[in-house]
Scaffold this motif. Sequence first.
Motif, mmCIF file in Angstrom:
data_model
loop_
_atom_site.group_PDB
_atom_site.id
_atom_site.type_symbol
_atom_site.label_atom_id
_atom_site.label_comp_id
_atom_site.label_asym_id
_atom_site.label_seq_id
_atom_site.Cartn_x
_atom_site.Cartn_y
_atom_site.Cartn_z
ATOM 1 N N ASP A 48 0.914 -1.286 -0.081
ATOM 2 C CA ASP A 48 -0.043 0.054 -0.028
ATOM 3 C C ASP A 48 0.874 1.174 -0.075
ATOM 4 O O ASP A 48 0.617 2.216 -0.592
ATOM 5 N N ILE A 49 1.919 1.407 0.796
ATOM 6 C CA ILE A 49 2.787 2.506 0.935
ATOM 7 C C ILE A 49 3.585 2.509 -0.636
ATOM 8 O O ILE A 49 3.599 3.476 -0.938
ATOM 9 N N LEU A 50 4.092 1.589 -1.173
ATOM 10 C CA LEU A 50 4.514 1.751 -2.563
ATOM 11 C C LEU A 50 3.521 1.899 -3.547
ATOM 12 O O LEU A 50 4.153 3.016 -4.366
ATOM 13 N N THR A 51 2.339 1.849 -3.394
ATOM 14 C CA THR A 51 1.399 2.240 -4.397
ATOM 15 C C THR A 51 1.333 3.623 -4.166
ATOM 16 O O THR A 51 0.943 4.467 -5.221
ATOM 17 N N GLN A 52 0.981 4.046 -2.883
ATOM 18 C CA GLN A 52 1.078 5.670 -2.625
ATOM 19 C C GLN A 52 2.173 6.298 -3.002
ATOM 20 O O GLN A 52 2.119 7.461 -3.646
ATOM 21 N N ILE A 53 3.247 5.796 -2.899
ATOM 22 C CA ILE A 53 4.648 6.565 -3.344
ATOM 23 C C ILE A 53 4.717 6.741 -4.977
ATOM 24 O O ILE A 53 5.172 7.709 -5.474
ATOM 25 N N ALA A 54 4.195 5.660 -5.584
ATOM 26 C CA ALA A 54 3.965 5.562 -7.102
ATOM 27 C C ALA A 54 2.920 6.812 -7.655
ATOM 28 O O ALA A 54 3.309 7.441 -8.542
ATOM 29 N N ALA A 55 1.928 6.954 -6.773
ATOM 30 C CA ALA A 55 1.073 8.150 -7.050
ATOM 31 C C ALA A 55 1.527 9.410 -6.806
ATOM 32 O O ALA A 55 1.373 10.435 -7.445
ATOM 33 N N VAL A 56 2.452 9.377 -5.790
ATOM 34 C CA VAL A 56 3.216 10.838 -5.486
ATOM 35 C C VAL A 56 4.122 11.133 -6.534
ATOM 36 O O VAL A 56 3.949 12.294 -7.219
ATOM 37 N N GLU A 57 5.107 9.971 -7.099
ATOM 38 C CA GLU A 57 5.884 10.330 -8.083
ATOM 39 C C GLU A 57 5.340 10.769 -9.460
ATOM 40 O O GLU A 57 5.760 11.722 -10.196
ATOM 41 N N SER A 58 4.241 10.224 -9.742
ATOM 42 C CA SER A 58 3.261 10.399 -11.048
ATOM 43 C C SER A 58 2.725 12.196 -10.825
ATOM 44 O O SER A 58 3.102 12.841 -11.909
ATOM 45 N N ALA A 59 2.292 12.202 -9.590
ATOM 46 C CA ALA A 59 1.889 13.806 -9.723
ATOM 47 C C ALA A 59 2.993 14.680 -9.739
ATOM 48 O O ALA A 59 2.755 15.605 -10.181
ATOM 49 N N LEU A 60 4.092 14.356 -9.055
ATOM 50 C CA LEU A 60 5.225 15.420 -9.175
ATOM 51 C C LEU A 60 5.655 15.355 -10.597
ATOM 52 O O LEU A 60 5.965 16.542 -10.765
ATOM 53 N N GLN A 61 5.890 14.186 -11.228
ATOM 54 C CA GLN A 61 6.352 14.196 -12.618
ATOM 55 C C GLN A 61 5.351 15.120 -13.443
ATOM 56 O O GLN A 61 5.784 16.092 -14.259
ATOM 57 N N SER A 62 4.062 15.042 -13.098
ATOM 58 C CA SER A 62 3.033 16.048 -14.020
ATOM 59 C C SER A 62 3.273 17.333 -13.761
ATOM 60 O O SER A 62 3.198 18.240 -14.575
ATOM 61 N N PHE A 63 3.455 17.766 -12.300
ATOM 62 C CA PHE A 63 4.052 18.950 -11.963
ATOM 63 C C PHE A 63 5.128 19.640 -12.542
ATOM 64 O O PHE A 63 5.041 20.790 -13.144
ATOM 65 N N GLY A 64 6.043 18.787 -12.740
ATOM 66 C CA GLY A 64 7.149 19.182 -13.308
ATOM 67 C C GLY A 64 7.026 19.268 -15.002
ATOM 68 O O GLY A 64 7.651 20.446 -15.567
ATOM 69 N N TYR A 65 6.365 18.502 -15.430
ATOM 70 C CA TYR A 65 5.975 18.920 -17.145
ATOM 71 C C TYR A 65 5.331 20.194 -17.250
ATOM 72 O O TYR A 65 5.501 20.844 -18.270
ATOM 73 N N ILE A 66 4.302 20.529 -16.150
ATOM 74 C CA ILE A 66 3.713 21.711 -16.470
ATOM 75 C C ILE A 66 4.594 22.888 -16.372
ATOM 76 O O ILE A 66 4.667 23.971 -17.182
ATOM 77 N N ILE A 67 5.648 22.808 -15.313
ATOM 78 C CA ILE A 67 6.347 23.778 -15.489
ATOM 79 C C ILE A 67 7.443 23.928 -16.685
ATOM 80 O O ILE A 67 7.750 25.130 -17.279
ATOM 81 N N LEU A 68 7.962 22.688 -17.077
ATOM 82 C CA LEU A 68 8.601 22.542 -18.106
ATOM 83 C C LEU A 68 8.145 23.178 -19.374
ATOM 84 O O LEU A 68 8.541 24.144 -20.142
ATOM 85 N N GLN A 69 6.840 22.937 -19.437
ATOM 86 C CA GLN A 69 5.857 23.448 -20.567
ATOM 87 C C GLN A 69 5.892 24.809 -20.611
ATOM 88 O O GLN A 69 5.918 25.707 -21.611
ATOM 89 N N ASP A 70 5.550 25.483 -19.578
ATOM 90 C CA ASP A 70 5.494 27.052 -19.248
ATOM 91 C C ASP A 70 6.813 27.794 -19.646
ATOM 92 O O ASP A 70 6.723 28.782 -20.189
ATOM 93 N N HIS A 71 7.911 26.978 -19.147
ATOM 94 C CA HIS A 71 9.438 27.530 -19.440
ATOM 95 C C HIS A 71 9.645 27.267 -20.889
ATOM 96 O O HIS A 71 10.211 28.525 -21.432
ATOM 97 N N LEU A 72 9.262 26.437 -21.675
ATOM 98 C CA LEU A 72 9.339 26.297 -23.076
ATOM 99 C C LEU A 72 8.736 27.487 -23.616
ATOM 100 O O LEU A 72 9.316 27.942 -24.737
#
Length: 85
Positions: free
Chosen positions: A34-58
Amino acid sequence: SAALQDDLHKRLNRVIGQLNGVKGMIEDNRYCGDILTQIAAVESALQSFGYIILQDHLETCVVEEIQNGNTEILEEAIDLIKKLK
């Protein structure tokens, strides 16, 4: 823009909430799967966050620098993309 900043703040607060959830799961000695599943969700959310910032930067900073004749900004942009994987 103000709308983008508002969206980023909401997303970041969600990620922080998820991380606090993981912390609580560890403190409660929850099932590792259950913890690992939640960690995967956090990683996915953070990666999406980074992509939004990257898109704006570009779309803003990189475009402005290229229009000003600074093509070296492309190398920086490529390095940033590699970091996000």
